[in-house]
Design a protein around this motif. Structure first.
Motif, PDB file in Angstrom:
ATOM      1  N   LEU A  59      14.200  20.445 -79.357  1.00 53.46           N
ATOM      2  CA  LEU A  59      13.093  19.963 -78.816  1.00 53.46           C
ATOM      3  C   LEU A  59      11.827  19.802 -80.320  1.00 53.46           C
ATOM      4  O   LEU A  59      11.069  18.458 -80.967  1.00 53.46           O
ATOM      5  N   CYS A  60      11.217  21.107 -80.720  1.00 47.21           N
ATOM      6  CA  CYS A  60      10.632  20.543 -81.797  1.00 47.21           C
ATOM      7  C   CYS A  60      11.252  19.965 -82.688  1.00 47.21           C
ATOM      8  O   CYS A  60       9.900  19.307 -83.262  1.00 47.21           O
ATOM      9  N   ALA A  91      16.920  13.490 -73.667  1.00 48.79           N
ATOM     10  CA  ALA A  91      17.403  14.657 -72.405  1.00 48.79           C
ATOM     11  C   ALA A  91      17.908  14.342 -71.009  1.00 48.79           C
ATOM     12  O   ALA A  91      18.330  14.792 -71.127  1.00 48.79           O
ATOM     13  N   MET A 130      12.458  38.070 -76.655  1.00 46.97           N
ATOM     14  CA  MET A 130      13.533  38.103 -77.331  1.00 46.97           C
ATOM     15  C   MET A 130      12.787  39.279 -78.329  1.00 46.97           C
ATOM     16  O   MET A 130      13.756  40.455 -79.050  1.00 46.97           O
ATOM     17  N   PRO A 171      13.465  11.882 -78.174  1.00 45.54           N
ATOM     18  CA  PRO A 171      13.459  12.906 -77.279  1.00 45.54           C
ATOM     19  C   PRO A 171      13.483  12.571 -75.179  1.00 45.54           C
ATOM     20  O   PRO A 171      14.616  12.905 -75.134  1.00 45.54           O
ATOM     21  N   LEU A 209      18.537  27.733 -78.087  1.00 48.91           N
ATOM     22  CA  LEU A 209      17.126  28.536 -78.052  1.00 48.91           C
ATOM     23  C   LEU A 209      15.906  28.094 -77.742  1.00 48.91           C
ATOM     24  O   LEU A 209      15.888  27.094 -78.133  1.00 48.91           O
ATOM     25  N   PRO A 210      15.210  29.143 -77.902  1.00 46.88           N
ATOM     26  CA  PRO A 210      15.263  30.251 -76.464  1.00 46.88           C
ATOM     27  C   PRO A 210      15.029  29.993 -75.893  1.00 46.88           C
ATOM     28  O   PRO A 210      16.233  30.991 -74.479  1.00 46.88           O
ATOM     29  N   LEU A 211      15.282  29.514 -74.971  1.00 49.33           N
ATOM     30  CA  LEU A 211      15.776  28.211 -73.663  1.00 49.33           C
ATOM     31  C   LEU A 211      15.741  27.185 -73.482  1.00 49.33           C
ATOM     32  O   LEU A 211      15.105  25.630 -74.043  1.00 49.33           O
ATOM     33  N   PHE A 212      17.347  26.522 -73.174  1.00 55.04           N
ATOM     34  CA  PHE A 212      17.583  25.357 -72.598  1.00 55.04           C
ATOM     35  C   PHE A 212      16.373  24.067 -73.715  1.00 55.04           C
ATOM     36  O   PHE A 212      15.710  23.255 -72.772  1.00 55.04           O
ATOM     37  N   ALA A 243      14.219  24.098 -75.998  1.00 50.94           N
ATOM     38  CA  ALA A 243      13.176  24.642 -76.793  1.00 50.94           C
ATOM     39  C   ALA A 243      13.408  24.217 -78.753  1.00 50.94           C
ATOM     40  O   ALA A 243      12.071  23.739 -78.976  1.00 50.94           O
ATOM     41  N   PHE A 244      14.220  25.088 -78.914  1.00 46.13           N
ATOM     42  CA  PHE A 244      14.476  24.781 -80.229  1.00 46.13           C
ATOM     43  C   PHE A 244      14.216  23.433 -81.082  1.00 46.13           C
ATOM     44  O   PHE A 244      13.811  22.792 -81.895  1.00 46.13           O
ATOM     45  N   LEU A 263       6.585   8.908 -79.993  1.00 47.82           N
ATOM     46  CA  LEU A 263       6.694   9.895 -80.525  1.00 47.82           C
ATOM     47  C   LEU A 263       5.971   9.601 -82.674  1.00 47.82           C
ATOM     48  O   LEU A 263       5.921  10.147 -83.223  1.00 47.82           O
ATOM     49  N   ILE A 279       9.526  23.864 -70.420  1.00 46.56           N
ATOM     50  CA  ILE A 279      10.475  24.194 -71.560  1.00 46.56           C
ATOM     51  C   ILE A 279       9.854  25.211 -72.799  1.00 46.56           C
ATOM     52  O   ILE A 279      10.603  25.864 -72.851  1.00 46.56           O
ATOM     53  N   LEU A 280       9.131  24.182 -73.372  1.00 47.15           N
ATOM     54  CA  LEU A 280       8.091  24.796 -74.219  1.00 47.15           C
ATOM     55  C   LEU A 280       7.422  26.247 -73.669  1.00 47.15           C
ATOM     56  O   LEU A 280       8.206  27.393 -74.411  1.00 47.15           O
ATOM     57  N   MET A 324      13.313  17.651 -82.899  1.00 49.06           N
ATOM     58  CA  MET A 324      12.743  16.435 -82.763  1.00 49.06           C
ATOM     59  C   MET A 324      11.855  16.275 -82.661  1.00 49.06           C
ATOM     60  O   MET A 324      11.730  14.343 -83.172  1.00 49.06           O
ATOM     61  N   PHE A 325      10.342  16.552 -82.686  1.00 51.20           N
ATOM     62  CA  PHE A 325       8.851  16.150 -82.539  1.00 51.20           C
ATOM     63  C   PHE A 325       8.934  16.446 -84.086  1.00 51.20           C
ATOM     64  O   PHE A 325       7.592  15.706 -84.130  1.00 51.20           O
ATOM     65  N   PHE A 341       9.516  18.815 -70.157  1.00 48.23           N
ATOM     66  CA  PHE A 341       9.419  18.876 -71.764  1.00 48.23           C
ATOM     67  C   PHE A 341       8.286  20.568 -72.101  1.00 48.23           C
ATOM     68  O   PHE A 341       8.484  21.561 -72.657  1.00 48.23           O
ATOM     69  N   GLN A 359       3.517  11.018 -84.742  1.00 50.09           N
ATOM     70  CA  GLN A 359       3.962  11.547 -86.269  1.00 50.09           C
ATOM     71  C   GLN A 359       2.788  11.384 -86.821  1.00 50.09           C
ATOM     72  O   GLN A 359       2.667  11.733 -88.111  1.00 50.09           O
TER      73      GLN A 359
END
Lengths: 264, 230
Positions: free
Chosen positions: B125-126, B27, A181, B23, B117-120, B122-123, A23, A170-171, B128-129, A167, A27
């Motif tokens: 995870l983003c 996870a 939403m 992550p 949010l929005p599921l499992f 995802a925010f 990662l 999930i995304l 962390m990236f 992952f 980055q």
């Protein structure tokens, strides 16, 4: 490959740390990586959209051909990413033009055919890729032996694939969820019996929904795939560091220099 | 040099090296915790299910407490690690390297609702990236980091050799290097081990003063001397 020119700190790592280093690599080198990534992936996405558009009028059999095509060609994008990354860590920048120029040789010399056919489902492909592509061993027998030397029980590659798969999902569902939403409920209920249909099968789904699906899938793999490749590369570097004592070599060099200056 | 280590200077002037966790292990730690949590919830449900509305009420209260306090209590009272984190060798710390306290732990765990949010997640995870310290949103707000506790293991026993006293003064990190070499010798090819040892060989340049002998056996001997064998 000589360790002292690497821009990455050479030390022993657990495989978790190696994956995390992947990662950090993304980055640091995201500019180079994403230039290469979109150069190779966008034509395929256009192709996938065209494919789904053409199949739209058929009754269809519920298979998501566009997504399948993009998924199937992942080993091809991986090679472009690794090509860029393996040079970036030695301080060499490959532009998107450079990636285009490298494609013919990547097609020829990185066992792409095998990777797209029977080895497509190998769970440790992220770790195998550097061996195939960077070491340039022509003889399959030698390459197989090399792979067995490098791999060991419980290396992180399989866990990496498992988690990266999760992952991605999930995304994918995260963006879909966000979309629902944010959209007004009337809009959703009027247009999206399609979503319910999606759960039943892919047959009755209109083309625009397939297109959105493909774009969201593109978003998900755009985040995950560079990391997946970088983490596999990092696992490979860590394994070679351990087996060939790169960290010891660098340490001993420093020590030898110190002893030498002391005695002169 | 590119690495996942953050060096932190304490007020006493000591620097500690923290090895950030990303992550993938985090996870898996979360997944482990989730399974434990779900199991606990299920078991209490089975026990309380027979006792009517009252039991159901108690069950909901337990669910509430588990959701919000399971991670906090473990992080505060069990060296910064929930069972899942412990299994993956992870620890939660504050940004300055001290153990995580009540308020920081509460904040980072309350903000799971946002990270989720929005599921499992995802925010999360983003986040962390995008974050150089692999922080999810809760970590950013609470000023906490998650680090690896486990180090790459050394073998239990160094290879056999006669202990040799060191002919020169070596700093502690240089001594560690010699021991690390000895530890690695069984996994190196003999040629490669010899090649490495030769880097230290005095033939490569200096005069009559005492120095290390650059062959594998001597280095193994030094290593055994360093670890306390005489």
């Amino acid at each position: 490959m000589s360790p002292d020119a690497l821009a990455v700190e050479i030390r022993t790592r657990t495989h978790w740390e190696a994956i995390d280093l992947g990662l950090a690599l993304v980055q640091t080198y995201w500019r180079n990586l994403y230039a290469a990534w979109f150069v190779v992936v966008l034509p395929v996405v256009v192709l996938a959209l065209a494919l789904d558009y053409l199949l739209d009028h058929d009754s269809g059999d519920g298979i998501q051909y566009g997504i399948l095509l993009i998924w199937w060609l992942k080993p091809f994008y991986d090679r472009a990413l690794l090509h860029v990354l393996s040079r970036a860590v030695f301080g060499e920048t490959v532009t998107w033009r450079g990636v285009l120029r490298a494609i013919p040789s990547l097609l020829k010399h990185s066992c792409l055919f095998r990777a797209l056919t029977w080895r497509r489902i190998m769970p440790s492909r992220s770790f195998e890729l550097p061996i195939w592509q960077l070491e340039g061993i022509a003889d399959p027998q030698v390459r197989r032996r090399r792979f067995h030397v490098l791999k060991r029980r419980g290396d992180g590659a399989i866990r990496l694939l498992f988690v990266c798969g999760i992952f991605e999902m999930i995304l994918l569902f995260g963006v879909l969820g966000l979309l629902f939403m944010m959209l007004p409920p009337e809009f959703v209920s009027s247009r999206l019996e399609s979503f319910a249909d999606l759960l039943k099968g892919y047959e009755q789904v209109p083309f625009w929904f397939k297109a959105i699906h493909i774009l969201i899938y593109l978003f998900a793999i755009s985040i995950i795939e560079p990391f997946y490749v970088a983490a596999g590369f990092s696992l490979y570097l860590t394994r070679r560091t351990e087996l060939e004592g790169w960290d010891i070599e660098l340490g001993f060099r420093t020590l030898a220099t110190r002893l030498e200056t002391r005695s002169s | 040099m590119l690495d996942t280590i953050r060096t932190i200077e304490t007020p006493e002037g000591v620097s500690i090296r923290l090895r950030l966790a990303g992550p993938v292990p985090r996870a898996l730690a979360w997944l482990t915790d989730f399974l434990i949590f779900a199991f606990a919830w299920l078991v209490t449900g089975i026990f309380l299910g027979s006792s009517g509305d009252f039991g159901f009420g108690i069950w909901l209260i337990i669910a509430f407490l588990l959701t919000w306090f399971y991670p906090v209590l473990f992080e505060v009272y069990a060296q910064g690690a929930t069972p899942g984190k412990k299994m993956l060798g992870l620890v939660v710390l504050q940004d300055d390297g001290v153990p995580v306290g009540w308020s920081a732990s509460m904040v980072r765990n309350l903000l799971r609702t946002v990270d989720f949010l929005p599921l499992f997640y995802a925010f999360g995870l983003c986040s962390m990236f995008l974050n150089r310290d692999f922080k999810r949103l809760g970590d950013i707000v609470a000023k906490t980091i998650v680090v690896h506790r486990d180090k790459p293991r050394l073998a239990q026993k160094l290879p056999q050799a006669n202990a040799l006293p060191l002919p020169v003064w070596l700093s502690s990190s240089e001594q560690q290097l010699i021991v690390a070499f000895a530890d690695r010798v069984p996994r190196l090819t003999p040629d490669r081990a010899q090649e490495l040892a030769q880097i230290l060989d005095p033939a490569s340049g200096h005069g009559t003063r005492a120095t290390l002998r650059g062959d594998v056996d001597s280095l193994l001997g030094y290593a055994r001397h360093i670890v306390g064998e005489r």
